[in-house]
Design an enzyme around this catalytic site. Sequence first.
Site, short mmCIF file in Angstrom:
data_model
loop_
_atom_site.label_atom_id
_atom_site.label_comp_id
_atom_site.label_asym_id
_atom_site.label_seq_id
_atom_site.Cartn_x
_atom_site.Cartn_y
_atom_site.Cartn_z
N ASN A 16 46.81 48.04 41.81
CA ASN A 16 46.84 48.61 40.46
C ASN A 16 45.42 49.03 40.08
OD1 ASN A 16 47.15 49.18 37.76
ND2 ASN A 16 47.60 47.09 37.11
N LYS A 56 44.47 50.58 37.48
CA LYS A 56 44.25 50.58 36.01
C LYS A 56 43.54 51.89 35.62
CE LYS A 56 44.41 45.59 36.10
NZ LYS A 56 43.97 44.31 35.58
N HIS A 66 52.95 45.45 31.64
CA HIS A 66 51.70 44.78 32.03
C HIS A 66 51.04 44.18 30.78
CE1 HIS A 66 47.64 44.10 33.49
NE2 HIS A 66 48.14 44.14 34.72
N GLU A 117 52.23 37.12 36.13
CA GLU A 117 50.80 37.32 35.92
C GLU A 117 50.31 36.52 34.73
OE1 GLU A 117 49.38 41.10 37.89
OE2 GLU A 117 50.03 41.71 35.91
N GLY A 120 41.88 39.27 36.03
CA GLY A 120 40.49 39.72 35.98
C GLY A 120 39.47 38.60 35.78
N SER A 156 43.72 37.80 39.94
CA SER A 156 42.58 37.37 40.76
C SER A 156 42.94 37.10 42.22
CB SER A 156 41.89 36.15 40.13
OG SER A 156 41.42 36.48 38.85
N GLY A 166 44.52 43.80 41.13
CA GLY A 166 43.79 44.71 40.24
C GLY A 166 42.39 44.95 40.79
P1 PGA Z 1 43.20 41.30 38.77
O1 PGA Z 1 44.33 42.09 37.98
O2 PGA Z 1 43.57 41.32 40.23
O3 PGA Z 1 41.95 42.05 38.47
O4 PGA Z 1 43.18 39.91 38.24
C1 PGA Z 1 45.69 41.88 38.27
C2 PGA Z 1 46.54 42.68 37.34
O5 PGA Z 1 46.17 42.92 36.19
O6 PGA Z 1 47.64 43.11 37.73
#
Ligand code: PGA
Length: 232
Positions: A6, A8, A105, A157, A163, A194, A215
């Site tokens: 993803n 974003k 999301h 999630e 993040g 993460s 992400g």
């Molecule tokens: P992240 O995001 O891997 O940066 O934690 C995951 C997500 O938001 O789907």
Amino acid sequence: MIIVANFKANKNNKEVISWIEKFNQLQNSFSGNLQVEIVVCPSSVSLSDAFRKIKSLPRFNRGKPWKIKISLGAQDVSAFEEGAYTAESTVKMIKDYVEFVLVGHSERRKYFSESNESVIKKVMLLKKANLTPIVCVSKIEEVKVFDDFAGILLAYEPLFAIGSGKAETLKNVDYFVKEARSVLKDVKVLYGGSVTPENIREFTKDNKLYGVLVGSSSLDPYTFANIVSHAW
Ligand code: PGA
């Protein structure tokens, strides 16, 4: 197993294309036999070019098919079919390019006031168009909202893990999978939050999860390839 990247609100068109090229080259070094599909989710602006790029990739590498299937996903879609809804990207606009669509999301819920009602409308439109919704939820209580929908993928999630560099524990992920399946029979569950090359194996080793959603660690094709290569 699917591993979702993803992006974003990162990467312009050129960067998305270059990511796809680099990732495809890196497949060369992968060993192992597990069937993995990766689902790249760039911004909707890049979907058509990314689609063409994926289609144009060589289908064989030294006489053998590539190990990894590369598919496309959208990060969101409109809850409206079509009409006077400025700036919306509808199912009709994206369906020629994608197989998967993320909906609900937590960043959509937090920054754009996305509600479960609108997520439900999106899931209905996606199912009608034979696209696979990846419905993101942050706690088990939210699963029952979607108990009418067979064939969706569920992405667990937890908010603290997104993040933050601090992933959910395997014990809690297992608990989520078990509880989710008591609400939605046989539902396929992904974990997101993460995920890194260091912890991916933890989540994939016992096959309870259908995949993971990545992400931050998906933005660099080398790091993402490292995740994929550690998934088995
Ligand atoms: P992240 O995001 O891997 O940066 O934690 C995951 C997500 O938001 O789907």
